[in-house]
Design a protein around this motif. Structure first.
Motif, mmCIF file in Angstrom:
data_model
loop_
_atom_site.group_PDB
_atom_site.id
_atom_site.type_symbol
_atom_site.label_atom_id
_atom_site.label_comp_id
_atom_site.label_asym_id
_atom_site.label_seq_id
_atom_site.Cartn_x
_atom_site.Cartn_y
_atom_site.Cartn_z
ATOM 1 N N GLN A 41 0.824 -1.206 0.000
ATOM 2 C CA GLN A 41 0.000 0.000 0.000
ATOM 3 C C GLN A 41 0.858 1.256 0.000
ATOM 4 O O GLN A 41 0.569 2.225 -0.717
ATOM 5 N N GLU A 49 2.237 1.870 -3.450
ATOM 6 C CA GLU A 49 1.205 2.404 -4.347
ATOM 7 C C GLU A 49 0.987 3.893 -4.098
ATOM 8 O O GLU A 49 0.907 4.687 -5.054
ATOM 9 N N GLU A 50 0.927 4.294 -2.843
ATOM 10 C CA GLU A 50 0.694 5.700 -2.505
ATOM 11 C C GLU A 50 1.865 6.582 -2.919
ATOM 12 O O GLU A 50 1.670 7.665 -3.494
ATOM 13 N N GLU A 51 3.084 6.128 -2.643
ATOM 14 C CA GLU A 51 4.241 6.954 -2.966
ATOM 15 C C GLU A 51 4.483 7.014 -4.471
ATOM 16 O O GLU A 51 4.912 8.048 -5.001
ATOM 17 N N ASN A 52 4.228 5.924 -5.173
ATOM 18 C CA ASN A 52 4.352 5.964 -6.635
ATOM 19 C C ASN A 52 3.347 6.936 -7.240
ATOM 20 O O ASN A 52 3.666 7.664 -8.183
ATOM 21 N N ALA A 53 2.126 6.965 -6.705
ATOM 22 C CA ALA A 53 1.116 7.906 -7.193
ATOM 23 C C ALA A 53 1.562 9.337 -6.967
ATOM 24 O O ALA A 53 1.394 10.209 -7.844
ATOM 25 N N ALA A 54 2.151 9.601 -5.796
ATOM 26 C CA ALA A 54 2.635 10.945 -5.496
ATOM 27 C C ALA A 54 3.804 11.318 -6.400
ATOM 28 O O ALA A 54 3.916 12.469 -6.850
ATOM 29 N N ARG A 55 4.664 10.381 -6.683
ATOM 30 C CA ARG A 55 5.807 10.647 -7.560
ATOM 31 C C ARG A 55 5.343 10.940 -8.985
ATOM 32 O O ARG A 55 5.850 11.864 -9.637
ATOM 33 N N LEU A 56 4.388 10.174 -9.471
ATOM 34 C CA LEU A 56 3.865 10.420 -10.815
ATOM 35 C C LEU A 56 3.173 11.776 -10.894
ATOM 36 O O LEU A 56 3.313 12.504 -11.890
ATOM 37 N N ALA A 57 2.436 12.141 -9.850
ATOM 38 C CA ALA A 57 1.763 13.442 -9.827
ATOM 39 C C ALA A 57 2.766 14.590 -9.832
ATOM 40 O O ALA A 57 2.468 15.688 -10.325
ATOM 41 N N VAL A 103 8.134 6.163 -11.174
ATOM 42 C CA VAL A 103 7.884 5.274 -10.048
ATOM 43 C C VAL A 103 9.216 4.723 -9.558
ATOM 44 O O VAL A 103 10.255 4.854 -10.218
#
Length: 271
Positions: free
Chosen positions: A240, A243-251, A256
């Motif tokens: 989890q 998933e959260e940190e990858n989403a923040a990095r992509l944003a 990733v």
């Protein structure tokens, strides 16, 4: 296994002369020493000496876990005695075994040589004891350890008190580095197949950062034998969190998390 050694106060006992006999060769008579190597078959039974592999006799050590100010550390290996107990201290001998295809550890640079006067009194079996903790003092002197792993294979050598035991248990392999090291109990076991997937240094560092635990060989052994609910919680937590940190990095316009070879970091079984 990793403890700092205080050499002061150790009673002086001369190291018995070592013969030219190679580790693994021994007569049927006499007392012998075997390293304790816990390795089980599919039924949970201890593997015989002939079936022990190099992977199972290898321990991976990294100075990373000890902090920046640690210049030396000690790795301990348990050994047991085949034969009679004694009322006296009995010295034993060790020697390095050169391996092909690897960078072999250099005595005085990567570890304190087994015949160094500093450590001679450490290599002895206490009176009335049927086991001994064998110390190997590792050194952080060589900058090459920051991006390289050196290998120290070592084994028992015959002296007037002991001979090497069974071939499969008479030697160990120690990997020494100053970077994250893949724990020996990761590949091919539960860590890889059922829990976290294939090993990677970036994955390893994320697990350390997110949980505050070292995830070295000792901690993994403790983790795998612990509470099942906590084990499942950590697995889900890492997945989890990734998933959260990858989403923040992509944003933020970043990629990733990936390993050095470009492989995306993934938490999950690899069976």
């Amino acid at each position: 296994k990793r403890l700092h050694i205080l050499l002061a106060g150790i009673a002086v006992l001369g190291m018995a002369a070592c013969s030219e006999q190679q580790p693994g060769e021994y007569a049927l008579e006499g007392d012998r020493l075997n390293f304790t190597i816990e390795a089980s078959d599919d039924y949970g039974e201890q593997l015989p000496a002939a079936d022990i592999t190099d992977e199972q006799r290898t321990y991976a050590f990294s100075f990373v876990y000890g902090g920046d100010d640690v210049e030396r550390d000690t790795v301990w290996f348990e050994a047991t005695i085949m034969g009679d107990l004694s009322k006296m201290y009995r010295p034993y001998c060790l020697q390095q075994i050169q391996r092909e295809g690897v960078m072999n550890a250099e005595p005085g640079v990567h570890y304190v040589a087994f015949d160094d006067p500093e450590v001679q009194d450490l290599y002895r079996v206490a009176p009335d004891s049927n086991s001994v903790q064998v110390p190997v003092i590792v050194l952080r002197r060589d900058p090459i350890l920051q991006d390289t792993t050196v290998v120290l294979e070592f084994g028992f050598v015959a002296n007037e008190y002991f001979q090497p035991g069974y071939d499969g248990f008479s030697h160990r392999i120690l990997e020494i580095t100053d970077r994250l090291a893949k724990p020996a109990n990761w590949d091919g076991g539960y860590m890889e197949l059922y829990y976290f997937g294939k090993y990677g240094e970036v994955k390893h560092q994320l697990m350390i950062d997110w949980t505050g635990n070292p995830w070295d060989e000792e901690y993994i052994e403790e983790f795998l034998s612990g509470d099942t609910a906590y084990l499942n919680y950590i697995i889900d937590y890492c997945a989890q969190r990734l998933e959260e940190e990858n989403a923040a990095r992509l944003a933020a316009g970043e990629d990733v998390y990936r390993e050095k070879d470009g492989t995306e970091v993934v938490f999950g079984p690899s069976y």
